[in-house]
Design a protein around this motif. Structure first.
Motif, PDB file in Angstrom:
ATOM      1  N   GLU A 167       0.826  -1.203   0.000  1.00 42.26           N
ATOM      2  CA  GLU A 167       0.000   0.000   0.000  1.00 42.26           C
ATOM      3  C   GLU A 167       0.865   1.260   0.000  1.00 42.26           C
ATOM      4  OE1 GLU A 167      -3.004   0.057  -0.597  1.00 42.26           O
ATOM      5  OE2 GLU A 167      -4.045  -1.677   0.201  1.00 42.26           O
ATOM      6  N   VAL A 180      -4.368   4.865   5.052  1.00 40.69           N
ATOM      7  CA  VAL A 180      -4.945   3.666   4.448  1.00 40.69           C
ATOM      8  C   VAL A 180      -5.121   2.636   5.558  1.00 40.69           C
ATOM      9  CG1 VAL A 180      -2.666   2.759   3.830  1.00 40.69           C
ATOM     10  CG2 VAL A 180      -4.682   1.923   2.634  1.00 40.69           C
ATOM     11  N   ALA A 199      -4.254   1.498  -2.727  1.00 43.05           N
ATOM     12  CA  ALA A 199      -4.618   2.778  -2.110  1.00 43.05           C
ATOM     13  C   ALA A 199      -4.540   3.919  -3.093  1.00 43.05           C
ATOM     14  CB  ALA A 199      -3.688   3.050  -0.926  1.00 43.05           C
ATOM     15  N   ALA A 204      -8.680   6.866  -0.129  1.00 43.28           N
ATOM     16  CA  ALA A 204      -7.500   6.511   0.646  1.00 43.28           C
ATOM     17  C   ALA A 204      -7.794   5.637   1.861  1.00 43.28           C
ATOM     18  CB  ALA A 204      -6.770   7.765   1.094  1.00 43.28           C
ATOM     19  N   ARG A 205      -9.023   5.606   2.372  1.00 38.05           N
ATOM     20  CA  ARG A 205      -9.330   4.747   3.490  1.00 38.05           C
ATOM     21  C   ARG A 205     -10.022   3.494   2.997  1.00 38.05           C
ATOM     22  NH1 ARG A 205     -13.169   6.661   6.682  1.00 38.05           N
ATOM     23  NH2 ARG A 205     -12.799   4.967   8.097  1.00 38.05           N
ATOM     24  N   THR A 206      -9.418   2.326   3.246  1.00 35.64           N
ATOM     25  CA  THR A 206     -10.000   1.055   2.865  1.00 35.64           C
ATOM     26  C   THR A 206     -10.110   0.182   4.096  1.00 35.64           C
ATOM     27  OG1 THR A 206      -7.858   0.069   2.385  1.00 35.64           O
ATOM     28  CG2 THR A 206      -8.951   1.207   0.587  1.00 35.64           C
TER      29      THR A 206
END
Length: 408
Positions: A167, A180, A199, A204-206
């Protein structure tokens, strides 16, 4: 913390213990973006800023406490309706700040020192640190290089380090700083169903389907963006200073050797004697590059702009009167450029500041570049209803603002 690389690299070389506070996430209006940092050494010396002054005192105290405790903490600062004078952001924003101690003999010191050294010399690397997750992992770090090499560990599983490395490499590939989420556990850190890609290819947030989620702050160190100034004129000398102030690697190019000299442009990183279009043909420019054409001479401008407007750069501006601009557009149409390409040209160059002197003109050009970069309008903020801090998602070195879960 990489935005303080020059000074922190020196602190590491001197063996100083210090603590660094880094903005992890921003919600609403706030003056600094993820990656902005403040550091305090064991003697109380402070460098940097996380908020432009709003919460610096409280962050300073957190850094001092972290130096004593040896533990990383994640703190949230925001505006308080009950007490507008309480520690917080009176502008209405919310900052999540990671405070990490860096003792002289700490386990992550070599990783952080290597990341700071790379950033200080203008190299390319990504520093990934645990910003939220299991307490024993908070603040742990690993370094990722462009060739895929990974140094250090986040202190969890091998799978966590492997996925974090992938990532971080994806964000480094596009030069972004952001957060992330990956999984902490025996699995592979699988992204949230439907998110898709790495990412760099999705918001950007997973999430993860394995283990307790770990939120990483990934800071990308990439070489300075380039500013190419064509035309060795007095306006160019002033623009060189503005470009360096904004953090660009500045090149001045002109075909006339009597004008294109290092003595006339001591602040430039490079002064090149070459026909502008030939020099441009020899360069590999990324999406952050800005091109400023100050020659307003058709024999230089037209072949140069014919190429420049077809490149995926961030900004192309050209100096000249409105009459010069219209004549230039006609010549560029004759050269085969379409209206979409011509629409990318910022000409007459700069914002309307009423500029007269070379220094004032350089300011107007620099202001337009910042507006393009950040998504601003160039209009006065007084009486305006537009946001002060824009969430502009153009492809620049620092990626979009990313938030952490509200429960943190």
């Amino acid at each position: 913390m990489l935005d303080l690389a020059d000074e922190l690299h020196r602190w590491c070389a001197e063996g100083r213990a210090f603590a660094v506070a880094t903005v992890v996430a921003v919600t609403g209006s706030a003056p600094r973006q993820p990656g902005a940092a403040l550091a305090v050494d064991a003697d109380g010396t402070v460098i940097g800023s996380v908020s432009g002054g709003c919460v610096e005192g409280a962050v300073y105290e957190l850094c001092q406490a972290a130096l004593v405790s040896g533990e990383s903490v994640l703190e949230r600062f925001g505006y308080s309706d009950e007490d507008a004078f309480a520690v917080g952001l009176t502008c209405g924003g919310v900052l999540d700040v990671l405070v990490t101690p860096v003792p002289a003999d700490g386990p992550d010191r070599p990783v952080l020192a290597a990341a700071l050294a790379t950033a200080a010399r203008g190299g390319t690397a990504a520093l990934a640190r645990v910003a939220a997750g299991p307490a024993h992992l908070l603040g742990r770090a690993l370094l990722v290089t462009p060739d895929g090499g990974v140094t250090g560990t986040l202190g969890g599983t091998e799978a966590l380090d492997r996925v974090a490395g992938l990532e971080a490499a994806a964000l480094l590939d596009v030069g972004r700083t952001g957060t992330v989420e990956v999984g902490e556990g025996p699995g592979e850190g699988i992204a949230t169903p439907g998110a898709g890609g790495t990412a760099a290819e999705r918001p950007a947030r997973t999430g993860s389907r394995c283990g307790e989620p770990v939120t990483l702050l990934v800071e990308s160190a990439v070489p300075a963006p380039r500013m190419l100034v064509f035309g060795a004129v007095d306006f160019a000398a002033a623009l060189v200073g503005a470009g360096k102030f904004l953090g660009y690697h500045v090149t001045v190019c002109d075909a006339r050797p009597v004008f294109a000299t290092a003595r006339r442009f001591p602040g430039a990183d490079e002064v090149v004697v070459e026909w502008p279009h030939r020099y441009l043909d020899s360069q590999e420019l990324d999406h952050r590059a800005v091109l400023c054409v100050l020659t307003h001479d058709a024999k230089f401008d037209v072949p140069l702009l014919e190429r420049a407007l077809r490149l995926p750069v961030a900004y192309v501006g050209a100096m000249g009167s409105r009459r010069t601009h219209e004549a230039r557009l006609d010549r560029l149409r004759e050269a085969g450029l379409g209206e979409r390409e011509l629409g990318r040209l910022r000409s007459p160059i700069g914002l309307d500041l009423g500029a007269r002197t070379p220094e004032e003109t350089a300011l107007s050009i620099a202001a337009e570049i910042v507006a393009v970069r950040r998504g601003g309008t160039g209009a006065p903020l007084t009486g305006a209803r537009t946001p002060i801090h824009h969430d502009h998602r153009a492809a620049w070195a620092t990626g979009p603002r990313n938030g952490l879960p509200a429960s943190l």
